[in-house]
Design a protein around this motif. Structure first.
Motif, short mmCIF file in Angstrom:
data_model
loop_
_atom_site.label_atom_id
_atom_site.label_comp_id
_atom_site.label_asym_id
_atom_site.label_seq_id
_atom_site.Cartn_x
_atom_site.Cartn_y
_atom_site.Cartn_z
N THR A 168 0.84 -1.20 0.00
CA THR A 168 0.00 0.00 0.00
C THR A 168 0.87 1.25 0.00
OG1 THR A 168 -1.46 -1.31 1.39
CG2 THR A 168 -2.05 0.98 1.05
N SER A 169 1.94 1.19 0.79
CA SER A 169 2.86 2.32 0.84
C SER A 169 3.57 2.50 -0.50
CB SER A 169 3.90 2.13 1.95
OG SER A 169 3.26 1.77 3.14
N LEU A 170 3.96 1.36 -1.05
CA LEU A 170 4.66 1.43 -2.35
C LEU A 170 3.73 2.01 -3.42
CD1 LEU A 170 7.17 0.78 -4.03
CD2 LEU A 170 6.29 -1.52 -4.37
N THR A 171 2.46 1.63 -3.35
CA THR A 171 1.48 2.17 -4.29
C THR A 171 1.40 3.69 -4.19
OG1 THR A 171 0.22 0.17 -3.86
CG2 THR A 171 -0.87 1.86 -5.14
N LYS A 172 1.43 4.16 -2.95
CA LYS A 172 1.34 5.60 -2.72
C LYS A 172 2.51 6.31 -3.40
CE LYS A 172 -1.14 5.41 1.63
NZ LYS A 172 -0.94 5.25 3.09
N VAL A 173 3.70 5.72 -3.27
CA VAL A 173 4.87 6.34 -3.88
C VAL A 173 4.77 6.27 -5.40
CG1 VAL A 173 7.37 6.19 -4.14
CG2 VAL A 173 6.34 5.94 -1.88
N LEU A 174 4.35 5.10 -5.88
CA LEU A 174 4.30 4.91 -7.33
C LEU A 174 3.25 5.78 -7.99
CD1 LEU A 174 4.78 1.05 -7.58
CD2 LEU A 174 6.38 2.81 -8.33
N ARG A 175 2.27 6.20 -7.21
CA ARG A 175 1.23 7.06 -7.75
C ARG A 175 1.84 8.40 -8.20
NH1 ARG A 175 -3.14 6.77 -3.52
NH2 ARG A 175 -3.37 4.58 -4.08
N ALA A 176 3.00 8.71 -7.64
CA ALA A 176 3.67 9.97 -8.00
C ALA A 176 4.35 9.88 -9.36
CB ALA A 176 4.68 10.33 -6.92
N ALA A 177 4.36 8.68 -9.90
CA ALA A 177 5.04 8.51 -11.20
C ALA A 177 4.02 8.51 -12.34
CB ALA A 177 5.82 7.20 -11.19
N GLN A 178 4.37 9.19 -13.40
CA GLN A 178 3.55 9.13 -14.61
C GLN A 178 3.82 7.79 -15.30
OE1 GLN A 178 1.49 11.75 -15.78
NE2 GLN A 178 1.88 12.70 -13.80
N SER A 179 2.86 7.39 -16.11
CA SER A 179 2.99 6.07 -16.73
C SER A 179 4.23 5.95 -17.59
CB SER A 179 1.76 5.78 -17.61
OG SER A 179 0.63 5.75 -16.81
N ASP A 180 4.56 7.02 -18.27
CA ASP A 180 5.70 6.92 -19.17
C ASP A 180 6.99 7.50 -18.58
OD1 ASP A 180 4.68 9.40 -19.15
OD2 ASP A 180 4.59 9.70 -21.32
N ASP A 181 6.98 7.73 -17.31
CA ASP A 181 8.20 8.16 -16.63
C ASP A 181 9.24 7.04 -16.67
OD1 ASP A 181 7.29 10.64 -16.00
OD2 ASP A 181 7.06 10.28 -13.84
#
Lengths: 261, 413
Positions: free
Chosen positions: A73-86
């Motif tokens: 869940t925490s990792l998801t939160k961080v990954l949400r900060a990334a754009q798909s094509d980042d």
């Protein structure tokens, strides 16, 4: 020291998204061949196994085996900060306290960096043998998701019958019953290729599974356009999503035995 | 002498404590005596030659004061004092008409001399070697009275002087004969202690005493010790075992050597105990009731314990108690009854601790700990839940009956 650069952050975003609904915390085991993950749900009836081969990254460097214990869940939160094509870069020390995630826009004009705290997770690893399944169905992942969600409206469990006639998903519930039957359908036409259903059957199989779990597995639909469902009598069902270049995301589910509700 | 407050304060012969204050008064005061006077109640039987002497206490061997009369024998002193919380003084007047004088004594205590069997005074030396040798007391030699007297501790002892009175020596030897086997050797009598005789002497004294136990002692040590826990009442009174006897009367009736020895009168101590007993002995149904024989045995035991605790040294007491087993008085019925009572009390106590709300305070700390732990656990759980995805939460509700764990399909690595 781990350093893995992924051209598309999308992949790991989707993978983590689909796993986080099945397990809470898990270890990402990094070694020179890639990043692997194996975890069971709380009830220990389902298992997720992920393999991201080193080839999926460019570049990939991992000198030692490192286990990155994260809360998904925490990792998801961080990954949400990334754009798909980042462009995503994972970094970790040899005995890490944190895993560093760096997101670069494809135009290289924005760099964001996050450190996620790691945790110690005791997990038992199961050795999963290579199995010759009695039946293997490869089909569109969205079609599989549709079957599962449709039947989940009828019942808690689905029985999957694979025979020479095709493959039949049937559910019998309080409000009635329903079934979906798929026949082997292989065209080489590019347009309709995504609707292909490929059934490899060596012997008839009939098993019952929890639909809630199958629907849960279908969260991985977005990682791949196709899914392979493999069945053999009295062994767990395998739902496998191919991630390309040898990488995969696989789910295993124990069948319901002696309980025809 | 006028009995008013002012007159009393200005009394010319007021002693020690008031001296410095009174020096400013118009009366000149006599020099204060070094020790404040003490009041004694002496026996009429004691003759004029009676003297207060120091002898070793038979139980503790510490020097203590006794009154010795050549004709009538030995007397012990019992100090009677008011409890410390109730300050009192003596006001003493002489009755002679010619000159009226009075005196106050700040300590409201007095000493009563009561007859003492000198056999107890001699017991330490008589029993000494028998106990040391243990069971084979038969081999013990016969000794003359003088030999025994010599064995008594001589420090601070006036025994030597006492023995110079011919009468007192006769009295002592006569009493010795009561508990000893005797042999005539020429013109001298030789003695050897006989345990059976000692035991029967103690028992006969105890029997006399048990017939006239003070009411307070009767209640505290006889009735209470034998009382079974009540069955109909939840709050059974807290019981004191008979063994506590040794403390209470000991402190109450000591023979003081110096005036610094502070003790309350036995009467006062037991009086307070008695009132507290009264509140508990309500008419309630008891599980078992002692028979008259048992009560009688308990009285005898209390009396005997009292005598032993008072006059016989612990080592000799042990020796006497061993001898008691072979005597004609059997305490087995009492012992059986007391064992039963103890059992009932243990049961009552166990029952009470379950339902007694007054004990709640004692558990509070534990409760706090447990609550804190629970709270911490809940917080942890909450945090875990916050980090749990909805999918994981939903899967918890899934009916997994009939589904085997994956570890039964796949081997653990």
């Amino acid at each position: 020291m781990l350093e893995a650069r992924l051209e598309q952050a999308d992949l790991i975003k989707k993978v983590v998204d689909s796993i986080k609904d099945l397990v809470q915390d898990c270890n990402f085991d990094c070694n020179d061949s890639g990043i692997a993950l194996q975890a069971m749900d709380n009830s220990h009836v389902a298992l997720v196994s992920m393999m991201l081969k080193a080839e999926a990254f460019s570049p990939y460097r991992c000198d030692r085996n490192i286990a990155l214990g994260v809360n998904l869940t925490s990792l998801t939160k961080v990954l949400r900060a990334a754009q798909s094509d980042d462009i995503l870069t994972l970094k970790a020390e040899d005995t890490p306290d944190v895993v560093n995630l760096q997101f670069e826009t494809s135009t290289n004009d924005r760099i964001s960096e996050y450190d996620l705290k790691l945790m110690d997770i005791d997990q038992e690893h199961l050795g999963i043998p290579e199995t010759e399944y009695a039946a293997a169905i490869t089909m569109s992942s969205t079609e599989f998701r549709r079957i599962c969600t449709d039947l989940a409206a009828m019942s808690e469990s689905v029985s999957i019958d694979a025979s020479k006639d095709g493959i039949k998903f049937s559910a019998n519930g309080d409000i009635g019953s329903g079934s979906v039957t798929l026949r082997n359908n292989t065209t080489l036409d590019d347009k309709s290729k995504k609707d292909n259903v490929e059934i490899n059957l060596s012997e008839p199989v009939s098993l019952t599974f929890s639909l809630k779990y199958l629907v849960n597995f279908c969260k991985a639909t977005s990682v791949s356009s196709t899914v392979t469902i493999s069945l053999s009598n009295e062994v767990p069902l395998l739902v496998s999503y191919d991630l390309g270049s040898g990488s995969y995301l696989r789910f295993y589910l124990a069948p319901k035995i002696g309980d025809e509700e | 002498m006028p009995r008013t407050r002012t007159a009393k304060a200005a009394a010319p012969s007021s002693p020690t404590a008031e001296t410095p204050k009174a020096s400013s008064s118009k009366y000149t005061l006599e020099a204060t005596t070094t020790a404040s006077p003490k009041l004694f109640v002496l026996p009429k039987a004691a003759s004029k030659e009676a003297k207060i002497v120091t002898l070793p206490n038979p139980r503790t061997a510490k020097p203590s004061r006794y009154l010795v009369c050549p004709q009538t024998g030995f007397y012990e002193f019992t100090k009677i004092a008011a409890p410390k919380s109730v300050p009192r003084s003596w006001l003493i007047e002489t009755t002679s008409d010619s000159q009226r004088s009075g005196q106050t004594i700040s300590n409201a205590e007095f000493f009563i001399a009561s007859p003492l069997d000198p056999v107890f005074l001699l017991l330490p030396s008589l029993a000494d070697s028998s106990i040391a040798k243990g069971s084979d007391d038969k081999k013990k030699l016969f000794l003359s009275g003088d030999d025994y007297f010599d064995q008594l501790p001589t420090e601070y002892s006036h025994l030597e002087e006492i023995l110079q009175w011919t009468e007192s020596k006769t009295v002592l030897e006569k009493r010795m004969a009561a508990i000893c086997d005797t042999v005539d050797a020429g013109d001298e009598t030789m003695f050897r202690i006989n345990r059976e005789k000692l035991v029967s002497l103690c028992l006969s004294k105890a029997r006399t005493l048990s017939g006239s136990l003070p009411i307070s002692v009767e209640k505290q040590f006889v009735a209470k010790a034998l009382q079974a826990p009540v069955v109909n009442q939840r709050r059974a009174p807290v019981q004191k075992s008979a063994s506590t006897l040794s403390e209470a009367p000991d402190s109450g009736t000591s023979t003081p050597l110096t005036e610094t020895l502070e003790s309350q009168s036995s009467a006062a101590t037991i009086e307070t105990a008695a009132t507290s007993v009264d509140q508990d002995t309500v008419e309630v149904e008891e599980a078992i009731k002692p028979t008259e024989d048992v009560v009688e045995l308990q009285r005898l035991r209390v009396a005997l314990d009292f005598i032993c605790d008072r006059y016989i040294s612990p080592a000799v007491t042990q020796w006497v108690k061993e001898g008691l087993a072979s005597s004609n008085v059997q305490f087995s019925a009492l012992d059986e009854y007391l064992a039963k009572v103890a059992e009932l009390r243990a049961e009552a106590l166990a029952a009470r601790s379950l339902g007694d709300y007054s004990r709640k305070h004692m558990r509070d700390e534990d409760d706090d700990d447990a609550r804190e732990q629970k709270k911490r656990k809940m917080e942890e759980e909450k945090r875990r839940k916050q980090n749990q995805s909805r999918g994981v939460r939903d899967l918890k509700k899934v009916n997994t009956t009939g589904m085997m764990k994956l570890s039964s399909f796949f081997q653990k690595k």
